[in-house]
Design a protein around this motif. Structure first.
Motif, PDB file in Angstrom:
ATOM      1  N   TYR A 158      18.863 -56.986  30.727  1.00  0.00           N
ATOM      2  CA  TYR A 158      18.806 -56.574  29.315  1.00  0.00           C
ATOM      3  C   TYR A 158      19.568 -57.581  28.463  1.00  0.00           C
ATOM      4  CZ  TYR A 158      23.565 -55.209  30.411  1.00  0.00           C
ATOM      5  OH  TYR A 158      24.866 -55.248  30.810  1.00  0.00           O
ATOM      6  N   VAL A 159      19.190 -57.660  27.206  1.00  0.00           N
ATOM      7  CA  VAL A 159      20.050 -58.356  26.248  1.00  0.00           C
ATOM      8  C   VAL A 159      20.726 -57.271  25.417  1.00  0.00           C
ATOM      9  CG1 VAL A 159      18.930 -60.617  26.001  1.00  0.00           C
ATOM     10  CG2 VAL A 159      18.050 -58.656  24.715  1.00  0.00           C
ATOM     11  N   ASP A 160      21.883 -57.595  24.883  1.00  0.00           N
ATOM     12  CA  ASP A 160      22.586 -56.614  24.056  1.00  0.00           C
ATOM     13  C   ASP A 160      21.929 -56.522  22.679  1.00  0.00           C
ATOM     14  OD1 ASP A 160      25.359 -56.142  25.708  1.00  0.00           O
ATOM     15  OD2 ASP A 160      24.502 -58.130  26.001  1.00  0.00           O
ATOM     16  N   LEU A 161      21.563 -57.680  22.162  1.00  0.00           N
ATOM     17  CA  LEU A 161      20.955 -57.730  20.827  1.00  0.00           C
ATOM     18  C   LEU A 161      19.615 -58.434  20.891  1.00  0.00           C
ATOM     19  CD1 LEU A 161      24.030 -59.128  18.803  1.00  0.00           C
ATOM     20  CD2 LEU A 161      23.567 -56.761  19.460  1.00  0.00           C
ATOM     21  N   ILE A 162      18.639 -57.882  20.173  1.00  0.00           N
ATOM     22  CA  ILE A 162      17.355 -58.579  20.060  1.00  0.00           C
ATOM     23  C   ILE A 162      16.970 -58.629  18.584  1.00  0.00           C
ATOM     24  CG2 ILE A 162      15.857 -56.538  20.474  1.00  0.00           C
ATOM     25  CD1 ILE A 162      14.249 -58.661  22.268  1.00  0.00           C
ATOM     26  N   PHE A 163      16.564 -59.823  18.168  1.00  0.00           N
ATOM     27  CA  PHE A 163      16.241 -60.043  16.749  1.00  0.00           C
ATOM     28  C   PHE A 163      14.769 -60.380  16.575  1.00  0.00           C
ATOM     29  CE2 PHE A 163      20.691 -61.238  17.191  1.00  0.00           C
ATOM     30  CZ  PHE A 163      21.298 -60.806  16.025  1.00  0.00           C
ATOM     31  N   CYS A 164      14.204 -59.924  15.460  1.00  0.00           N
ATOM     32  CA  CYS A 164      12.900 -60.413  14.996  1.00  0.00           C
ATOM     33  C   CYS A 164      13.215 -61.697  14.231  1.00  0.00           C
ATOM     34  CB  CYS A 164      12.253 -59.408  14.050  1.00  0.00           C
ATOM     35  SG  CYS A 164      11.919 -57.833  14.836  1.00  0.00           S
ATOM     36  N   HIS A 165      12.870 -62.843  14.813  1.00  0.00           N
ATOM     37  CA  HIS A 165      13.394 -64.139  14.360  1.00  0.00           C
ATOM     38  C   HIS A 165      12.997 -64.508  12.925  1.00  0.00           C
ATOM     39  CE1 HIS A 165      14.784 -68.174  16.321  1.00  0.00           C
ATOM     40  NE2 HIS A 165      15.312 -68.025  15.143  1.00  0.00           N
ATOM     41  N   ARG A 166      11.892 -63.952  12.450  1.00  0.00           N
ATOM     42  CA  ARG A 166      11.448 -64.112  11.063  1.00  0.00           C
ATOM     43  C   ARG A 166      10.594 -62.888  10.722  1.00  0.00           C
ATOM     44  NH1 ARG A 166      14.730 -67.345  11.007  1.00  0.00           N
ATOM     45  NH2 ARG A 166      14.703 -69.544  10.399  1.00  0.00           N
ATOM     46  N   PRO A 167      10.345 -62.632   9.445  1.00  0.00           N
ATOM     47  CA  PRO A 167       9.385 -61.560   9.118  1.00  0.00           C
ATOM     48  C   PRO A 167       7.976 -62.031   9.480  1.00  0.00           C
ATOM     49  CG  PRO A 167      10.191 -62.644   7.105  1.00  0.00           C
ATOM     50  CD  PRO A 167      10.951 -63.249   8.249  1.00  0.00           C
ATOM     51  N   ASP A 168       7.124 -61.112   9.896  1.00  0.00           N
ATOM     52  CA  ASP A 168       5.732 -61.451  10.222  1.00  0.00           C
ATOM     53  C   ASP A 168       4.835 -60.789   9.176  1.00  0.00           C
ATOM     54  OD1 ASP A 168       3.182 -61.687  11.137  1.00  0.00           O
ATOM     55  OD2 ASP A 168       3.570 -60.907  13.151  1.00  0.00           O
ATOM     56  N   LEU A 169       4.301 -61.602   8.300  1.00  0.00           N
ATOM     57  CA  LEU A 169       3.529 -61.053   7.176  1.00  0.00           C
ATOM     58  C   LEU A 169       2.158 -60.550   7.617  1.00  0.00           C
ATOM     59  CD1 LEU A 169       4.501 -63.681   4.442  1.00  0.00           C
ATOM     60  CD2 LEU A 169       5.637 -61.542   5.047  1.00  0.00           C
ATOM     61  N   HIS A 170       1.775 -60.821   8.888  1.00  0.00           N
ATOM     62  CA  HIS A 170       0.446 -60.413   9.364  1.00  0.00           C
ATOM     63  C   HIS A 170       0.490 -59.178  10.253  1.00  0.00           C
ATOM     64  CE1 HIS A 170      -0.935 -64.151   7.684  1.00  0.00           C
ATOM     65  NE2 HIS A 170       0.027 -64.775   8.335  1.00  0.00           N
ATOM     66  N   THR A 171       1.668 -58.633  10.507  1.00  0.00           N
ATOM     67  CA  THR A 171       1.776 -57.434  11.345  1.00  0.00           C
ATOM     68  C   THR A 171       2.431 -56.328  10.507  1.00  0.00           C
ATOM     69  OG1 THR A 171       2.088 -58.797  13.307  1.00  0.00           O
ATOM     70  CG2 THR A 171       2.784 -56.503  13.484  1.00  0.00           C
ATOM     71  N   PRO A 172       1.854 -55.133  10.503  1.00  0.00           N
ATOM     72  CA  PRO A 172       2.504 -54.055   9.738  1.00  0.00           C
ATOM     73  C   PRO A 172       3.936 -53.837  10.245  1.00  0.00           C
ATOM     74  CG  PRO A 172       0.334 -53.373  10.551  1.00  0.00           C
ATOM     75  CD  PRO A 172       0.640 -54.694  11.182  1.00  0.00           C
ATOM     76  N   ILE A 173       4.861 -53.656   9.317  1.00  0.00           N
ATOM     77  CA  ILE A 173       6.268 -53.479   9.730  1.00  0.00           C
ATOM     78  C   ILE A 173       6.389 -52.276  10.661  1.00  0.00           C
ATOM     79  CG2 ILE A 173       8.599 -52.913   8.892  1.00  0.00           C
ATOM     80  CD1 ILE A 173       8.334 -54.907   6.731  1.00  0.00           C
ATOM     81  N   GLU A 174       5.570 -51.243  10.449  1.00  0.00           N
ATOM     82  CA  GLU A 174       5.675 -50.056  11.307  1.00  0.00           C
ATOM     83  C   GLU A 174       5.368 -50.408  12.770  1.00  0.00           C
ATOM     84  OE1 GLU A 174       4.151 -46.369   9.869  1.00  0.00           O
ATOM     85  OE2 GLU A 174       4.155 -45.461  11.866  1.00  0.00           O
ATOM     86  N   GLU A 175       4.408 -51.308  13.012  1.00  0.00           N
ATOM     87  CA  GLU A 175       4.098 -51.717  14.397  1.00  0.00           C
ATOM     88  C   GLU A 175       5.324 -52.393  15.034  1.00  0.00           C
ATOM     89  OE1 GLU A 175       0.458 -53.935  14.918  1.00  0.00           O
ATOM     90  OE2 GLU A 175       1.155 -54.849  16.776  1.00  0.00           O
ATOM     91  N   THR A 176       5.982 -53.239  14.257  1.00  0.00           N
ATOM     92  CA  THR A 176       7.177 -53.939  14.751  1.00  0.00           C
ATOM     93  C   THR A 176       8.312 -52.947  15.028  1.00  0.00           C
ATOM     94  OG1 THR A 176       6.542 -55.945  13.583  1.00  0.00           O
ATOM     95  CG2 THR A 176       8.876 -55.714  14.138  1.00  0.00           C
ATOM     96  N   VAL A 177       8.505 -52.009  14.111  1.00  0.00           N
ATOM     97  CA  VAL A 177       9.580 -51.017  14.294  1.00  0.00           C
ATOM     98  C   VAL A 177       9.309 -50.203  15.567  1.00  0.00           C
ATOM     99  CG1 VAL A 177      10.663 -48.943  13.313  1.00  0.00           C
ATOM    100  CG2 VAL A 177      10.108 -50.873  11.830  1.00  0.00           C
ATOM    101  N   ARG A 178       8.055 -49.798  15.760  1.00  0.00           N
ATOM    102  CA  ARG A 178       7.722 -49.007  16.956  1.00  0.00           C
ATOM    103  C   ARG A 178       7.907 -49.826  18.235  1.00  0.00           C
ATOM    104  NH1 ARG A 178       5.765 -44.058  16.164  1.00  0.00           N
ATOM    105  NH2 ARG A 178       5.104 -43.554  14.057  1.00  0.00           N
ATOM    106  N   ALA A 179       7.554 -51.109  18.192  1.00  0.00           N
ATOM    107  CA  ALA A 179       7.710 -51.965  19.379  1.00  0.00           C
ATOM    108  C   ALA A 179       9.195 -52.174  19.709  1.00  0.00           C
ATOM    109  CB  ALA A 179       7.022 -53.310  19.151  1.00  0.00           C
ATOM    110  N   MET A 180      10.002 -52.379  18.670  1.00  0.00           N
ATOM    111  CA  MET A 180      11.441 -52.570  18.898  1.00  0.00           C
ATOM    112  C   MET A 180      12.074 -51.274  19.411  1.00  0.00           C
ATOM    113  SD  MET A 180      12.800 -55.446  18.689  1.00  0.00           S
ATOM    114  CE  MET A 180      12.298 -57.099  18.298  1.00  0.00           C
TER     115      MET A 180
END
Ligand code: NDP
Length: 329
Positions: free
Chosen positions: A115-137
């Motif tokens: 595991y890593v302690d922290l995981i970051f979304c390295h930049r915003p992705d303007l082509h993916t709905p933020i909700e999809e990213t939130v659910r994946a994280m």
């Protein structure tokens, strides 16, 4: 070493940390990386930052080897990676559910950790709905692949959207941002994110505190041949900063550092540490001596009196204008 809570979490990160960009797996090999990580660890650093993009995955491989060789206890370390640029295929980039999960699994393998302690979304992705990213994280954290998730270089508005979606959907919200912050680059940390700090108590792991070394004063008399700005691949940094007054400011700040009897890197790092919204300053180093010098910046914070800070403002001339806060009207 001082340890600070990462925002509103119960996790403590060393106020000074060490990252792998440019250096590990690219500018320096496993042996030299071992030396800089060991120098940091011996000075109390617990947080080491990485990303799937760094040296195309090689930086994670090198860091994983160093940790294994050193035999450090995993629970003594706070490790991070960042997902966004994972390769050239159409699904190897961005923040889709597919790339977040596949990218994280691949990063864990390279780092040789469960595991890593922290995981970051390295930049915003303007082509993916933020909700999809939130659910994946949310999935990545619930599956035990990471403990906390956050963003890097997202706008305050994007952070707010992710946070509110998570709250509404009873998912795990982001808790930290990784922005650039240094004497030459202040707008986001000192203005745009103020509402995010106030409303969500976000933590920050700030990057390029020396503006890629420019604020170390090493470029006062030209470009040393073993320095970052001498590397062909990073010529764009020289182009970018060469068009500004960054080098002149660095030279003038050197006068203040000298009077305070500290080095220029120590002044620039101490200045970042003084901001209460900074959880940890991610330093970079190509040599162990730089780590040793940089770690002493914590002792220099006390030298930055109100009067000294005003003199620094006099050189910088870039203090962000105060936010027009509608809540105060
Ligand atoms: P800095 O701005 O502090 O630059 C570090 C570089 O400056 C070193 O590699 C070294 O380069 C030089 N240097 C450091 N200390 C000294 C010293 N005491 N004397 C002289 N030269 C010195 O930080 P980085 O740009 O490296 O960023 C730090 C970390 O932040 C990265 O490793 C990464 O983990 C993270 N990061 C995150 C980003 C993001 O998008 N989220 C983007 C960029 C970085 P040299 O010796 O080669 O001249």
């Amino acid at each position: 070493m001082e340890y600070r809570f990462l925002g509103n979490t119960g996790l403590k990160v060393s106020a000074l940390s060490l990252g792998a960009w440019v250096t590990m797996g690219e500018q320096i090999d496993v042996e030299a990386s071992y030396k800089i990580m060991a120098a940091a660890y011996e000075n109390g650093v617990n947080f080491f930052d990485n990303a799937e993009a760094y040296a195309e995955g090689e930086a994670e491989i090198v860091m994983g080897k160093v940790i294994k060789k050193a035999g450090w206890k995993r629970s003594d370390l706070v490790l991070s990676t960042k997902i966004f640029w994972g390769g050239n295929g159409p699904n190897d980039k961005g923040l889709s559910r597919k790339h977040i999960i596949e990218g994280t699994l691949a990063a864990l393998e390279r780092l040789q950790t469960k595991y890593v302690d922290l995981i970051f979304c390295h930049r915003p992705d303007l082509h993916t709905p933020i909700e999809e990213t939130v659910r994946a994280m949310n999935y990545v954290v619930n599956a035990g692949m990471a403990f906390y998730w956050g963003t890097s270089e997202w706008s305050a508005e994007q952070i707010r959207e992710a946070y509110e979606i998570a709250r509404r959907e009873h998912l795990i919200p982001p808790v930290m941002e990784q922005p650039q912050y240094n004497m030459l680059h202040r707008e986001r940390m000192e203005k745009e994110y103020l509402s995010v700090f106030q409303d969500y108590k976000f933590g920050t792991t700030i990057w390029s505190p020396l503006a890629s070394g420019i604020l170390s004063g090493k470029y006062d008399n030209g470009i040393p041949k073993d320095s970052r700005l001498s590397m062909d691949k990073y010529g764009w940094l020289l182009d970018r900063y060469g068009k500004t007054d960054a080098f002149v400011k660095a030279k003038n700040l050197g006068v203040i550092a000298k009077e305070l009897e500290i080095s220029m890197p120590q002044l620039a790092l101490a200045w970042c540490l003084k901001n209460p919204n900074v959880s940890t300053v991610i330093t970079g180093a190509s040599k162990a001596e730089q780590v040793v010098e940089n770690m002493k910046s914590l002792d220099a914070v006390g030298k930055l009196s109100t009067e000294v800070m005003q003199r620094i403002e006099g050189v910088l001339q870039n203090k962000p204008t105060p936010v027009d806060d509608w809540r105060e009207k």
